[in-house]
Scaffold this motif. Structure first.
Motif, PDB file in Angstrom:
ATOM      1  N   SER A   1       6.426  45.996 -40.713  1.00  0.00           N
ATOM      2  CA  SER A   1       4.895  45.542 -40.447  1.00  0.00           C
ATOM      3  C   SER A   1       5.002  44.881 -39.098  1.00  0.00           C
ATOM      4  O   SER A   1       4.309  44.719 -38.280  1.00  0.00           O
ATOM      5  CB  SER A   1       4.184  44.879 -41.457  1.00  0.00           C
ATOM      6  OG  SER A   1       4.802  43.682 -42.002  1.00  0.00           O
TER       7      SER A   1
ATOM      8  N   SER B   1      -6.680  48.150 -43.553  1.00  0.00           N
ATOM      9  CA  SER B   1      -5.226  48.501 -43.350  1.00  0.00           C
ATOM     10  C   SER B   1      -4.762  49.609 -43.987  1.00  0.00           C
ATOM     11  O   SER B   1      -3.725  50.465 -43.659  1.00  0.00           O
ATOM     12  CB  SER B   1      -4.436  47.306 -43.851  1.00  0.00           C
ATOM     13  OG  SER B   1      -5.071  45.927 -43.400  1.00  0.00           O
TER      14      SER B   1
ATOM     15  N   HIS C   1      -2.975  41.511 -41.309  1.00  0.00           N
ATOM     16  CA  HIS C   1      -1.400  41.546 -41.077  1.00  0.00           C
ATOM     17  C   HIS C   1      -0.764  41.513 -42.283  1.00  0.00           C
ATOM     18  O   HIS C   1       0.179  42.121 -42.827  1.00  0.00           O
ATOM     19  CB  HIS C   1      -1.115  40.453 -40.312  1.00  0.00           C
ATOM     20  CG  HIS C   1      -1.234  40.570 -38.526  1.00  0.00           C
ATOM     21  ND1 HIS C   1      -0.094  41.827 -38.190  1.00  0.00           N
ATOM     22  CD2 HIS C   1      -1.903  40.392 -37.681  1.00  0.00           C
ATOM     23  CE1 HIS C   1      -0.522  41.856 -36.854  1.00  0.00           C
ATOM     24  NE2 HIS C   1      -1.589  41.025 -36.642  1.00  0.00           N
ATOM     25  N   ARG C   2      -1.478  40.587 -43.353  1.00  0.00           N
ATOM     26  CA  ARG C   2      -0.894  40.202 -44.472  1.00  0.00           C
ATOM     27  C   ARG C   2      -1.046  41.722 -45.392  1.00  0.00           C
ATOM     28  O   ARG C   2       0.251  42.098 -46.091  1.00  0.00           O
ATOM     29  CB  ARG C   2      -1.549  39.421 -45.253  1.00  0.00           C
ATOM     30  CG  ARG C   2      -0.907  38.720 -46.604  1.00  0.00           C
ATOM     31  CD  ARG C   2      -1.566  37.524 -47.258  1.00  0.00           C
ATOM     32  NE  ARG C   2      -2.223  36.773 -46.341  1.00  0.00           N
ATOM     33  CZ  ARG C   2      -3.503  36.348 -46.621  1.00  0.00           C
ATOM     34  NH1 ARG C   2      -4.155  36.650 -47.719  1.00  0.00           N
ATOM     35  NH2 ARG C   2      -3.928  35.304 -45.734  1.00  0.00           N
TER      36      ARG C   2
ATOM     37  N   ARG D   1       1.733  43.868 -44.316  1.00  0.00           N
ATOM     38  CA  ARG D   1       2.975  43.381 -44.691  1.00  0.00           C
ATOM     39  C   ARG D   1       3.275  43.801 -46.085  1.00  0.00           C
ATOM     40  O   ARG D   1       4.473  44.207 -46.694  1.00  0.00           O
ATOM     41  CB  ARG D   1       3.258  41.922 -44.540  1.00  0.00           C
ATOM     42  CG  ARG D   1       4.724  41.447 -44.221  1.00  0.00           C
ATOM     43  CD  ARG D   1       4.815  39.931 -43.804  1.00  0.00           C
ATOM     44  NE  ARG D   1       3.927  39.126 -44.427  1.00  0.00           N
ATOM     45  CZ  ARG D   1       3.215  38.461 -43.867  1.00  0.00           C
ATOM     46  NH1 ARG D   1       3.111  38.375 -42.745  1.00  0.00           N
ATOM     47  NH2 ARG D   1       2.196  37.650 -44.293  1.00  0.00           N
ATOM     48  N   ASN D   2       2.378  43.472 -46.952  1.00  0.00           N
ATOM     49  CA  ASN D   2       2.527  43.798 -48.405  1.00  0.00           C
ATOM     50  C   ASN D   2       2.821  45.131 -48.518  1.00  0.00           C
ATOM     51  O   ASN D   2       3.453  45.816 -49.516  1.00  0.00           O
ATOM     52  CB  ASN D   2       1.101  43.392 -49.070  1.00  0.00           C
ATOM     53  CG  ASN D   2       1.070  42.038 -49.217  1.00  0.00           C
ATOM     54  OD1 ASN D   2       1.887  41.243 -49.152  1.00  0.00           O
ATOM     55  ND2 ASN D   2      -0.007  41.490 -49.784  1.00  0.00           N
TER      56      ASN D   2
ATOM     57  N   GLU E   1      -5.323  38.004 -39.483  1.00  0.00           N
ATOM     58  CA  GLU E   1      -4.383  37.611 -40.331  1.00  0.00           C
ATOM     59  C   GLU E   1      -4.300  38.262 -41.850  1.00  0.00           C
ATOM     60  O   GLU E   1      -3.303  38.842 -42.219  1.00  0.00           O
ATOM     61  CB  GLU E   1      -4.558  36.123 -40.913  1.00  0.00           C
ATOM     62  CG  GLU E   1      -4.295  35.047 -39.894  1.00  0.00           C
ATOM     63  CD  GLU E   1      -5.669  34.908 -38.994  1.00  0.00           C
ATOM     64  OE1 GLU E   1      -6.452  35.812 -38.847  1.00  0.00           O
ATOM     65  OE2 GLU E   1      -5.597  33.640 -38.223  1.00  0.00           O
ATOM     66  N   ARG E   2      -5.627  38.585 -42.402  1.00  0.00           N
ATOM     67  CA  ARG E   2      -5.560  39.191 -43.582  1.00  0.00           C
ATOM     68  C   ARG E   2      -4.996  40.624 -43.446  1.00  0.00           C
ATOM     69  O   ARG E   2      -4.394  41.087 -44.421  1.00  0.00           O
ATOM     70  CB  ARG E   2      -7.063  39.250 -44.152  1.00  0.00           C
ATOM     71  CG  ARG E   2      -7.346  37.926 -44.668  1.00  0.00           C
ATOM     72  CD  ARG E   2      -8.813  37.712 -45.072  1.00  0.00           C
ATOM     73  NE  ARG E   2      -9.165  36.248 -45.123  1.00  0.00           N
ATOM     74  CZ  ARG E   2     -10.396  35.745 -45.563  1.00  0.00           C
ATOM     75  NH1 ARG E   2     -11.409  36.446 -45.239  1.00  0.00           N
ATOM     76  NH2 ARG E   2     -10.504  34.547 -45.801  1.00  0.00           N
TER      77      ARG E   2
ATOM     78  N   VAL F   1       8.381  43.359 -44.438  1.00  0.00           N
ATOM     79  CA  VAL F   1       8.191  42.747 -43.143  1.00  0.00           C
ATOM     80  C   VAL F   1       8.852  43.810 -41.933  1.00  0.00           C
ATOM     81  O   VAL F   1       8.361  43.404 -41.048  1.00  0.00           O
ATOM     82  CB  VAL F   1       9.084  41.497 -43.371  1.00  0.00           C
ATOM     83  CG1 VAL F   1       9.308  40.626 -42.098  1.00  0.00           C
ATOM     84  CG2 VAL F   1       8.836  40.700 -44.529  1.00  0.00           C
TER      85      VAL F   1
ATOM     86  N   THR G   1     -11.772  39.729 -48.056  1.00  0.00           N
ATOM     87  CA  THR G   1     -10.215  40.098 -48.040  1.00  0.00           C
ATOM     88  C   THR G   1     -10.002  41.799 -48.505  1.00  0.00           C
ATOM     89  O   THR G   1      -9.164  42.407 -47.940  1.00  0.00           O
ATOM     90  CB  THR G   1      -9.658  39.312 -49.099  1.00  0.00           C
ATOM     91  OG1 THR G   1      -9.565  38.114 -48.604  1.00  0.00           O
ATOM     92  CG2 THR G   1      -8.075  39.792 -49.134  1.00  0.00           C
TER      93      THR G   1
END
Ligand code: BGC
Length: 461
Positions: free
Chosen positions: A437, A385, A425-426, A429-430, A422-423, A434, A378
């Motif tokens: 992202s 990112s 993307h998360r 987003r953080n 997915e991680r 939203v 993670t």
């Protein structure tokens, strides 16, 4: 110490808060600035590729490309079919342990042999007879997954290679010269007309099918990123060189973000430091060592050692072989994280079978080990990112338009590590929220270096 206490300590070190991410993004932005104005000496970042054209997707023809990564050499005949479609016929050879530490001459001779094999045997039917016999030259685009200080589209000085390759009499030499000398020794009439880093190759290749791509990220054994930068901002290039380009021209840049990072802004844990100290190139590629496929397994092993010593993992009994550095590859982590079935204990015993356990690992052991993997991978997703966030900022992409921001993603860690996408993307987003992202499209750039090499060989012809 209890498992909970150990995990809390581990998470504190590895889970990157927004503040820590902000420090990393700022650190990257600052290094972009410095790299853009500092002429390369030895190790280089923000390396101009001299590629100022992007494909439209309509190009056609058959081109030769060479793609050298940390594991394999691929020589390909790439058929560009138009409409963003390609067909690739390749010869692929793994780099042997002997070649990795041998002389540059032996290494480049091995490359020349593979070129000969493709042109005269495997893809013979795709070339003109005069090209196969060498009466007519073949043009080659070279995609090199190692730092090269480019001086022209087809010239570049080989820098320190990394990825466990240390060739003698190679650093400081021109890559095209070394290839031409090897081709001459074999009597091959092949001319290098473009050199590019794999991340630039990926960007060009992805633009063939998705012309609005604004950056490419390699997230594999190693990592790197490329993007188009305005030539007037690349002040490390002589003013006279810059003035050759019409105002507003963008040039693809190889950031070599893998070698970014100092302890000042990278939150290195004790495990990162142990890994770095035990590496044959300490203090080199600090960012890459925290997040790319070559290193995640070793980080996991180092953390697991502490859990074993605390009596929490494997009942405190050290499996035979587990103390061996680099014995736990990242693919074990993928397998652990992927398997969520009831059979996981049996299949995971198989994965770990190279270690000798006094007692077979229990389901609880597997759960603990998997949780360690999750924490480390993670962090890797967040770090990758952070590079994207910095490159979006560098290009002002959020304000420039309200359209999608397309990113070509290539590499085994991104493509095959479970939940990595997915991680990421998360994490995005953080960081961005939203609305923004949702505009960021991480597209898998299936066509990496080989197609990029061929496209640039064509665009530069
Ligand atoms: C190399 C880069 C390369 C990246 C991805 C890094 O280790 O230094 O040149 O682009 O890996 O393959």
């Amino acid at each position: 110490m209890s498992a909970d206490a150990l995990f809390t300590g581990l998470e504190e070190q590895f889970l990157l808060s927004r503040d820590k991410v902000a420090g990393i993004v700022d650190g990257f932005l600052n290094e972009f600035k410095v790299g853009l104005r500092t002429p390369s000496k030895g190790l280089a970042t923000m390396i101009p590729s001299f590629v100022t054209k992007m494909p439209t997707g309509n190009e056609t023809g058959t081109f030769l490309s060479l793609d050298l990564g940390g594991t394999n050499l691929r020589i390909s005949a790439v058929q560009l079919l138009g409409n963003g479609r390609v067909k690739v016929l390749e010869v692929k050879h793994a780099i042997t342990p002997e070649l990795r530490v041998g002389t540059g001459e032996a290494f480049f001779d091995w490359i020349a042999d593979a070129v000969e094999e493709l042109v005269t045997i495997k893809a013979r039917h795709l070339f003109k007879p005069e090209q196969v016999t060498g009466q007519e030259a073949l043009f080659l685009g070279v995609c090199w997954s190692f730092p090269v200080d480019q001086t022209a589209v087809n010239r570049g000085t080989i820098l320190r290679m990394g990825k466990g390759i240390t060739l003698s009499e190679t650093e400081g030499r021109d890559l095209a010269d070394m290839l031409h000398e090897a081709f001459d020794r074999k009597g091959l009439n092949v001319k290098v007309n473009a050199l590019l880093n794999d991340t630039v190759g990926t960007l060009v290749a992805h633009a063939y099918s998705s012309p609005r791509t604004r950056m490419a990220i390699i997230f594999a054994t190693g990592c790197n990123a490329s993007y188009p930068e305005k030539v007037e901002e690349i002040t490390k290039m002589d003013a006279s060189e810059r003035s050759k380009y019409p105002a507003g021209t963008e040039m693809l840049l190889n950031t070599e973000i893998d070698i970014f990072g100092t302890e000042e802004y990278l939150p290195l844990t004790k495990y990162d430091k142990i890994l770095d100290d035990s590496h044959n190139q300490p203090k080199f590629q600090l960012y890459e060592k925290m997040m790319s496929g070559a290193y995640l397994g070793e980080l996991t092993r180092l953390v697991a050692l502490d859990f074993i010593e605390a009596g929490i993992l494997f009942k405190g009994q050290m499996p035979e072989g587990f103390t061996e550095a680099w014995s736990f590859p990242t693919k074990y982590m993928s397998a652990l994280e992927r398997d969520t079935t009831v059979h996981r204990q049996v299949s995971l015993e198989k994965i770990l079978e190279k270690y000798h356990f006094a007692q077979p690992p229990s389901l609880e052991d597997i759960t603990i080990l998997t949780r360690i993997c999750r924490i480390i991978s993670t962090r890797s997703a967040i770090l990758c990112s952070a590079a994207i966030a910095a490159l979006i900022d560098q290009q002002g992409l959020i304000k420039k338009s309200d359209g999608d921001i397309i990113i070509g993603m290539n590499g085994s860690t991104y493509e095959y590590y479970p939940f990595m996408e997915e991680r990421m993307h998360r994490a995005l987003r953080n960081w961005f929220g939203v609305e923004i992202s949702d505009r960021i499209r991480l597209e898998v750039a299936h066509e990496g270096g080989s197609v990029g090499g061929a496209l640039i060989a064509m665009l530069c012809n």
